[in-house]
Design a protein around this motif. Structure first.
Motif, PDB file in Angstrom:
ATOM      1  N   ASN A  41       0.809  -1.211   0.000  1.00 22.31           N
ATOM      2  CA  ASN A  41       0.000   0.000   0.000  1.00 22.31           C
ATOM      3  C   ASN A  41       0.846   1.267   0.000  1.00 22.31           C
ATOM      4  OD1 ASN A  41      -2.479  -1.412   0.072  1.00 22.31           O
ATOM      5  ND2 ASN A  41      -2.247  -1.749   2.279  1.00 22.31           N
ATOM      6  N   THR A  42       2.158   1.122  -0.168  1.00 23.71           N
ATOM      7  CA  THR A  42       3.055   2.259  -0.180  1.00 23.71           C
ATOM      8  C   THR A  42       2.890   3.055  -1.464  1.00 23.71           C
ATOM      9  OG1 THR A  42       4.643   1.016   1.135  1.00 23.71           O
ATOM     10  CG2 THR A  42       5.470   2.953  -0.024  1.00 23.71           C
ATOM     11  N   SER A  43       2.975   4.379  -1.346  1.00 25.72           N
ATOM     12  CA  SER A  43       2.971   5.210  -2.539  1.00 25.72           C
ATOM     13  C   SER A  43       4.298   5.039  -3.258  1.00 25.72           C
ATOM     14  CB  SER A  43       2.779   6.686  -2.155  1.00 25.72           C
ATOM     15  OG  SER A  43       1.512   6.887  -1.586  1.00 25.72           O
ATOM     16  N   HIS A  44       4.244   4.936  -4.586  1.00 23.39           N
ATOM     17  CA  HIS A  44       5.440   4.742  -5.389  1.00 23.39           C
ATOM     18  C   HIS A  44       5.649   5.939  -6.310  1.00 23.39           C
ATOM     19  CE1 HIS A  44       4.563   0.628  -4.103  1.00 23.39           C
ATOM     20  NE2 HIS A  44       5.840   0.382  -4.296  1.00 23.39           N
ATOM     21  N   ALA A  45       6.911   6.207  -6.606  1.00 23.26           N
ATOM     22  CA  ALA A  45       7.241   7.338  -7.462  1.00 23.26           C
ATOM     23  C   ALA A  45       8.115   6.906  -8.619  1.00 23.26           C
ATOM     24  CB  ALA A  45       7.958   8.419  -6.653  1.00 23.26           C
ATOM     25  N   LEU A  46       7.825   7.454  -9.786  1.00 19.97           N
ATOM     26  CA  LEU A  46       8.662   7.282 -10.963  1.00 19.97           C
ATOM     27  C   LEU A  46       9.217   8.657 -11.307  1.00 19.97           C
ATOM     28  CD1 LEU A  46       9.617   5.320 -13.235  1.00 19.97           C
ATOM     29  CD2 LEU A  46       7.703   6.208 -14.598  1.00 19.97           C
ATOM     30  N   PHE A  48       2.787  15.732 -14.396  1.00 23.87           N
ATOM     31  CA  PHE A  48       3.902  15.529 -13.476  1.00 23.87           C
ATOM     32  C   PHE A  48       3.614  16.266 -12.166  1.00 23.87           C
ATOM     33  CE2 PHE A  48       5.982  15.165 -17.703  1.00 23.87           C
ATOM     34  CZ  PHE A  48       6.450  13.874 -17.574  1.00 23.87           C
ATOM     35  N   ALA A  49       3.761  15.548 -11.070  1.00 21.29           N
ATOM     36  CA  ALA A  49       3.449  16.135  -9.768  1.00 21.29           C
ATOM     37  C   ALA A  49       4.560  17.034  -9.256  1.00 21.29           C
ATOM     38  CB  ALA A  49       3.163  15.026  -8.755  1.00 21.29           C
ATOM     39  N   THR A  50       5.755  16.893  -9.784  1.00 25.06           N
ATOM     40  CA  THR A  50       6.864  17.783  -9.433  1.00 25.06           C
ATOM     41  C   THR A  50       7.854  17.823 -10.579  1.00 25.06           C
ATOM     42  OG1 THR A  50       8.571  18.279  -7.777  1.00 25.06           O
ATOM     43  CG2 THR A  50       8.239  15.966  -8.308  1.00 25.06           C
ATOM     44  N   PRO A  85      22.759  14.163  -4.747  1.00 32.20           N
ATOM     45  CA  PRO A  85      21.462  13.513  -4.565  1.00 32.20           C
ATOM     46  C   PRO A  85      20.321  14.493  -4.335  1.00 32.20           C
ATOM     47  CG  PRO A  85      22.717  13.395  -2.532  1.00 32.20           C
ATOM     48  CD  PRO A  85      23.638  14.002  -3.570  1.00 32.20           C
ATOM     49  N   ASP A  86      20.638  15.761  -4.121  1.00 34.31           N
ATOM     50  CA  ASP A  86      19.644  16.742  -3.686  1.00 34.31           C
ATOM     51  C   ASP A  86      18.394  16.806  -4.546  1.00 34.31           C
ATOM     52  OD1 ASP A  86      22.197  17.171  -2.612  1.00 34.31           O
ATOM     53  OD2 ASP A  86      21.831  19.282  -2.244  1.00 34.31           O
ATOM     54  N   PRO A  87      18.500  16.930  -5.892  1.00 33.04           N
ATOM     55  CA  PRO A  87      17.268  17.096  -6.668  1.00 33.04           C
ATOM     56  C   PRO A  87      16.346  15.895  -6.604  1.00 33.04           C
ATOM     57  CG  PRO A  87      19.159  16.832  -8.121  1.00 33.04           C
ATOM     58  CD  PRO A  87      19.699  17.011  -6.749  1.00 33.04           C
ATOM     59  N   LEU A  88      16.902  14.699  -6.509  1.00 30.09           N
ATOM     60  CA  LEU A  88      16.058  13.507  -6.378  1.00 30.09           C
ATOM     61  C   LEU A  88      15.362  13.491  -5.023  1.00 30.09           C
ATOM     62  CD1 LEU A  88      18.320  10.702  -7.906  1.00 30.09           C
ATOM     63  CD2 LEU A  88      16.295  11.745  -8.919  1.00 30.09           C
ATOM     64  N   LEU A  89      16.108  13.775  -3.963  1.00 25.95           N
ATOM     65  CA  LEU A  89      15.527  13.744  -2.625  1.00 25.95           C
ATOM     66  C   LEU A  89      14.481  14.842  -2.461  1.00 25.95           C
ATOM     67  CD1 LEU A  89      18.755  13.016  -0.540  1.00 25.95           C
ATOM     68  CD2 LEU A  89      16.905  11.422  -1.113  1.00 25.95           C
ATOM     69  N   LEU A  90      14.739  16.009  -3.018  1.00 28.55           N
ATOM     70  CA  LEU A  90      13.760  17.091  -2.925  1.00 28.55           C
ATOM     71  C   LEU A  90      12.493  16.762  -3.722  1.00 28.55           C
ATOM     72  CD1 LEU A  90      16.224  20.100  -3.208  1.00 28.55           C
ATOM     73  CD2 LEU A  90      14.800  19.537  -1.216  1.00 28.55           C
ATOM     74  N   ALA A  91      12.661  16.102  -4.861  1.00 29.34           N
ATOM     75  CA  ALA A  91      11.491  15.684  -5.637  1.00 29.34           C
ATOM     76  C   ALA A  91      10.644  14.699  -4.836  1.00 29.34           C
ATOM     77  CB  ALA A  91      11.930  15.057  -6.953  1.00 29.34           C
ATOM     78  N   LEU A  92      11.308  13.798  -4.126  1.00 33.13           N
ATOM     79  CA  LEU A  92      10.569  12.816  -3.326  1.00 33.13           C
ATOM     80  C   LEU A  92       9.892  13.462  -2.121  1.00 33.13           C
ATOM     81  CD1 LEU A  92      13.021   9.788  -3.526  1.00 33.13           C
ATOM     82  CD2 LEU A  92      10.867  10.118  -4.749  1.00 33.13           C
ATOM     83  N   VAL A  93      10.485  14.524  -1.576  1.00 34.16           N
ATOM     84  CA  VAL A  93       9.804  15.291  -0.534  1.00 34.16           C
ATOM     85  C   VAL A  93       8.531  15.906  -1.111  1.00 34.16           C
ATOM     86  CG1 VAL A  93       9.940  17.344   0.928  1.00 34.16           C
ATOM     87  CG2 VAL A  93      11.863  15.759   0.841  1.00 34.16           C
ATOM     88  N   TRP A 105       0.920   5.627  -9.525  1.00 41.34           N
ATOM     89  CA  TRP A 105       2.279   6.086  -9.221  1.00 41.34           C
ATOM     90  C   TRP A 105       2.319   7.612  -9.319  1.00 41.34           C
ATOM     91  CZ3 TRP A 105       7.297   3.157  -9.740  1.00 41.34           C
ATOM     92  CH2 TRP A 105       7.098   1.771  -9.514  1.00 41.34           C
ATOM     93  N   ARG A 106       3.200   8.212  -8.527  1.00 40.01           N
ATOM     94  CA  ARG A 106       3.405   9.651  -8.575  1.00 40.01           C
ATOM     95  C   ARG A 106       4.612   9.934  -9.474  1.00 40.01           C
ATOM     96  NH1 ARG A 106       2.334  10.868  -2.073  1.00 40.01           N
ATOM     97  NH2 ARG A 106       0.348   9.725  -2.029  1.00 40.01           N
ATOM     98  N   LEU A 107       4.428  10.827 -10.440  1.00 42.11           N
ATOM     99  CA  LEU A 107       5.455  11.071 -11.443  1.00 42.11           C
ATOM    100  C   LEU A 107       6.143  12.414 -11.223  1.00 42.11           C
ATOM    101  CD1 LEU A 107       4.098   8.643 -12.776  1.00 42.11           C
ATOM    102  CD2 LEU A 107       4.278   9.832 -14.969  1.00 42.11           C
ATOM    103  N   GLY A 108       7.451  12.416 -11.441  1.00 43.86           N
ATOM    104  CA  GLY A 108       8.204  13.650 -11.344  1.00 43.86           C
ATOM    105  C   GLY A 108       9.347  13.678 -12.338  1.00 43.86           C
TER     106      GLY A 108
END
Length: 231
Positions: free
Chosen positions: A18-23, A138-140, A154-162, A114-117
């Motif tokens: 049930n976890t939200s997933h991101a692509l 795209f959500a972000t 790693p910053d842009p990936l981690l910020l996108a996931l935030v 899935w949440r897309l960014g």
């Protein structure tokens, strides 16, 4: 450059819980074939600024922020070059081409929840008209205009996931350059190399897919996936 492996290598997540997933996806060479746009813009840079470096010298550094590339190439008056390159890129945006199956793939992930960014080193003025043509929600979209360092940090990936409120362990980043692979490794995000893109993967060898359609395998139940493989 040697790409550091994450402390705990992770396989691509599957939608079996049930976890939200991101692509997350890179833009150039992954979502769109923008090489004709970049060639046109670089040709204008050569004409106006007397830059003699061939396009392939620029292209080998794709994935990095434009100023970083200019510094690596030793280009003088980088800000003036940037202004020319960006203006010409916006004017030539119509030359970009969709990769076969990319739009259908994106909408399949959206339909599956899935949440897309997008995480790109292309500045927002150049990225926006290109992304608009895909018609995908795209959500972000993370560009160098935002907070943090640019790829390969790693910053842009981690910020996108935030932005998406998704844990790195439940995300996948699809890129096509060594800096994409390094950024994902440093963020603890599973990386898949877009074989239809512009670059080659580096060690440790990542999962590679030959076409956007093959990414749809991520939507299959976990029992249909061989652990650590997309096959």
């Amino acid at each position: 450059m040697t790409v550091p492996a994450p402390e705990s290598p992770s396989a691509p997540p599957t939608p079996s819980d049930n976890t939200s997933h991101a692509l997350l996806l890179d833009l150039d060479g992954v979502l769109l074939d923008t090489r004709p746009v970049m060639r046109t813009a670089w040709r204008r840079v050569q004409e106006l600024h007397g830059v003699t470096l061939p396009f392939h010298a620029y292209e080998r550094h794709l994935g990095r922020e434009f100023g970083d590339i200019m510094q690596r190439l030793g280009v003088a008056d980088a800000e003036a070059v940037r202004r020319t390159y960006e203006a010409e890129s916006v004017g030539a945006a119509h030359l970009a081409q969709d990769f076969t199956g990319i739009v259908e793939m994106l909408h399949a992930f959206v339909a599956a929840g899935w949440r897309l960014g997008v995480v790109t080193s292309k500045h927002v003025d150049r990225a926006a008209p290109l992304l608009a043509r895909l018609g995908c929600p795209f959500a972000t979209v993370r560009t160098p205009a935002g907070a943090g360092r640019t790829k390969p940090a790693p910053d842009p990936l981690l910020l996108a996931l935030v932005d998406l409120e998704v844990d790195p362990a439940a995300a996948v980043y699809v890129g096509d350059m060594a800096v994409d692979q390094e950024s994902a490794a440093r963020a603890g995000v599973a990386y898949i190399h877009a074989g239809w893109g512009y670059g080659q993967p580096t060690a440790p060898e990542p999962e590679t897919v030959a076409s956007p359609k093959e990414l749809l395998r991520l939507l299959r139940p976990a029992e249909q996936l061989v652990e650590g493989s997309m096959v």
